[in-house]
Motif scaffolding. Structure first.
Motif, PDB file in Angstrom:
ATOM      1  N   ALA A   4     -23.996 -48.545 -49.133  1.00  0.00           N
ATOM      2  CA  ALA A   4     -23.201 -47.599 -48.336  1.00  0.00           C
ATOM      3  C   ALA A   4     -21.851 -48.187 -47.947  1.00  0.00           C
ATOM      4  CB  ALA A   4     -23.984 -47.181 -47.093  1.00  0.00           C
ATOM      5  N   LEU A   5     -21.838 -49.483 -47.659  1.00  0.00           N
ATOM      6  CA  LEU A   5     -20.591 -50.129 -47.238  1.00  0.00           C
ATOM      7  C   LEU A   5     -19.602 -50.326 -48.386  1.00  0.00           C
ATOM      8  CD1 LEU A   5     -22.023 -52.654 -44.645  1.00  0.00           C
ATOM      9  CD2 LEU A   5     -20.634 -50.604 -44.181  1.00  0.00           C
ATOM     10  N   THR A   6     -20.029 -50.091 -49.637  1.00  0.00           N
ATOM     11  CA  THR A   6     -19.103 -50.172 -50.768  1.00  0.00           C
ATOM     12  C   THR A   6     -18.317 -48.874 -50.949  1.00  0.00           C
ATOM     13  OG1 THR A   6     -20.648 -49.355 -52.461  1.00  0.00           O
ATOM     14  CG2 THR A   6     -20.642 -51.746 -52.014  1.00  0.00           C
ATOM     15  N   LEU A   7     -18.736 -47.809 -50.287  1.00  0.00           N
ATOM     16  CA  LEU A   7     -18.057 -46.516 -50.442  1.00  0.00           C
ATOM     17  C   LEU A   7     -16.736 -46.537 -49.674  1.00  0.00           C
ATOM     18  CD1 LEU A   7     -21.281 -44.358 -50.090  1.00  0.00           C
ATOM     19  CD2 LEU A   7     -20.049 -44.917 -52.197  1.00  0.00           C
ATOM     20  N   PRO A   8     -15.726 -45.820 -50.167  1.00  0.00           N
ATOM     21  CA  PRO A   8     -14.390 -45.895 -49.560  1.00  0.00           C
ATOM     22  C   PRO A   8     -14.376 -45.643 -48.045  1.00  0.00           C
ATOM     23  CG  PRO A   8     -14.287 -44.693 -51.623  1.00  0.00           C
ATOM     24  CD  PRO A   8     -15.744 -44.927 -51.329  1.00  0.00           C
ATOM     25  N   GLU A   9     -13.816 -46.610 -47.332  1.00  0.00           N
ATOM     26  CA  GLU A   9     -13.606 -46.566 -45.886  1.00  0.00           C
ATOM     27  C   GLU A   9     -14.889 -46.425 -45.076  1.00  0.00           C
ATOM     28  OE1 GLU A   9     -10.241 -44.187 -44.571  1.00  0.00           O
ATOM     29  OE2 GLU A   9      -9.120 -44.725 -46.368  1.00  0.00           O
ATOM     30  N   ALA A  10     -16.022 -46.785 -45.652  1.00  0.00           N
ATOM     31  CA  ALA A  10     -17.293 -46.781 -44.911  1.00  0.00           C
ATOM     32  C   ALA A  10     -17.345 -48.008 -44.014  1.00  0.00           C
ATOM     33  CB  ALA A  10     -18.464 -46.782 -45.883  1.00  0.00           C
ATOM     34  N   TYR A  11     -17.955 -47.845 -42.861  1.00  0.00           N
ATOM     35  CA  TYR A  11     -18.098 -48.969 -41.938  1.00  0.00           C
ATOM     36  C   TYR A  11     -19.385 -48.820 -41.125  1.00  0.00           C
ATOM     37  CZ  TYR A  11     -16.287 -45.722 -38.395  1.00  0.00           C
ATOM     38  OH  TYR A  11     -16.109 -44.637 -37.559  1.00  0.00           O
ATOM     39  N   GLU A  12     -19.865 -49.940 -40.654  1.00  0.00           N
ATOM     40  CA  GLU A  12     -21.109 -49.987 -39.885  1.00  0.00           C
ATOM     41  C   GLU A  12     -20.814 -49.820 -38.403  1.00  0.00           C
ATOM     42  OE1 GLU A  12     -24.682 -53.249 -39.243  1.00  0.00           O
ATOM     43  OE2 GLU A  12     -23.541 -53.256 -41.113  1.00  0.00           O
ATOM     44  N   ASP A  13     -21.727 -49.144 -37.721  1.00  0.00           N
ATOM     45  CA  ASP A  13     -21.621 -48.969 -36.279  1.00  0.00           C
ATOM     46  C   ASP A  13     -23.036 -49.073 -35.705  1.00  0.00           C
ATOM     47  OD1 ASP A  13     -20.518 -48.516 -33.785  1.00  0.00           O
ATOM     48  OD2 ASP A  13     -20.020 -46.417 -34.150  1.00  0.00           O
ATOM     49  N   HIS A  14     -23.132 -49.247 -34.383  1.00  0.00           N
ATOM     50  CA  HIS A  14     -24.436 -49.423 -33.746  1.00  0.00           C
ATOM     51  C   HIS A  14     -24.565 -48.590 -32.471  1.00  0.00           C
ATOM     52  CE1 HIS A  14     -25.485 -52.651 -36.490  1.00  0.00           C
ATOM     53  NE2 HIS A  14     -24.218 -53.002 -36.399  1.00  0.00           N
ATOM     54  N   PRO A  15     -24.421 -47.262 -32.574  1.00  0.00           N
ATOM     55  CA  PRO A  15     -24.627 -46.438 -31.383  1.00  0.00           C
ATOM     56  C   PRO A  15     -26.118 -46.391 -31.048  1.00  0.00           C
ATOM     57  CG  PRO A  15     -24.325 -45.038 -33.297  1.00  0.00           C
ATOM     58  CD  PRO A  15     -24.104 -46.461 -33.747  1.00  0.00           C
ATOM     59  N   TRP A  16     -26.450 -46.300 -29.806  1.00  0.00           N
ATOM     60  CA  TRP A  16     -27.834 -46.182 -29.339  1.00  0.00           C
ATOM     61  C   TRP A  16     -28.707 -47.347 -29.787  1.00  0.00           C
ATOM     62  CZ3 TRP A  16     -26.414 -42.507 -33.237  1.00  0.00           C
ATOM     63  CH2 TRP A  16     -25.600 -41.491 -32.767  1.00  0.00           C
ATOM     64  N   GLY A  17     -28.108 -48.453 -30.248  1.00  0.00           N
ATOM     65  CA  GLY A  17     -28.870 -49.587 -30.738  1.00  0.00           C
ATOM     66  C   GLY A  17     -29.336 -49.443 -32.175  1.00  0.00           C
TER      67      GLY A  17
END
Length: 124
Positions: free
Chosen positions: A15-28
């Protein structure tokens, strides 16, 4: 690392290889976003009494196929009405390439058209 954790990590990396994708951690939880919108929910790092390992994606074309996987169901919190499917990490799930296809399909639904065009250009 268990098999479900390896599968989860593979989906996260893809998923992180897709254009402008980034990881987030809402709600843990771990989610992958594009343009501030979630396109894959990966949940928490460990299993608990209340949480079974799995992931959720928004699907149109593959919606029925995903729901046919044992343990899969429309996502909770009303997201199922919008095409979101929760798939549990089990021994009966499809191969990793199918799961990555579902992650990409979800990305294509959520991402801005300019980023989908960029993805298409990179694939040709």
């Amino acid at each position: 690392m268990s098999q479900w954790q390896k599968t989860r990590e593979g989906l996260r990396e893809f998923a992180l290889t897709l254009p402008e994708a980034y990881e987030d951690h809402p709600w843990g939880d771990t989610v992958i976003k594009v343009n501030k919108k979630v396109f894959v929910f990966l949940g928490v790092d460990g299993e608990s009494e209340k949480w079974k390992p799995g992931f959720s994606v928004k699907l149109r074309q593959s919606h029925g196929h995903a729901l046919s996987v044992p343990g899969a169901a429309p996502a909770g919190y009303g997201l199922g009405k919008s095409g979101w499917v929760r798939i549990l990490f089990t021994d009966d799930m499809p191969e990793a390439d199918v799961l990555c296809d579902w992650v990409e399909e979800s990305y294509r639904i959520v991402a801005p058209k300019r980023l989908v065009a960029r993805l298409d250009a990179a694939e040709s």
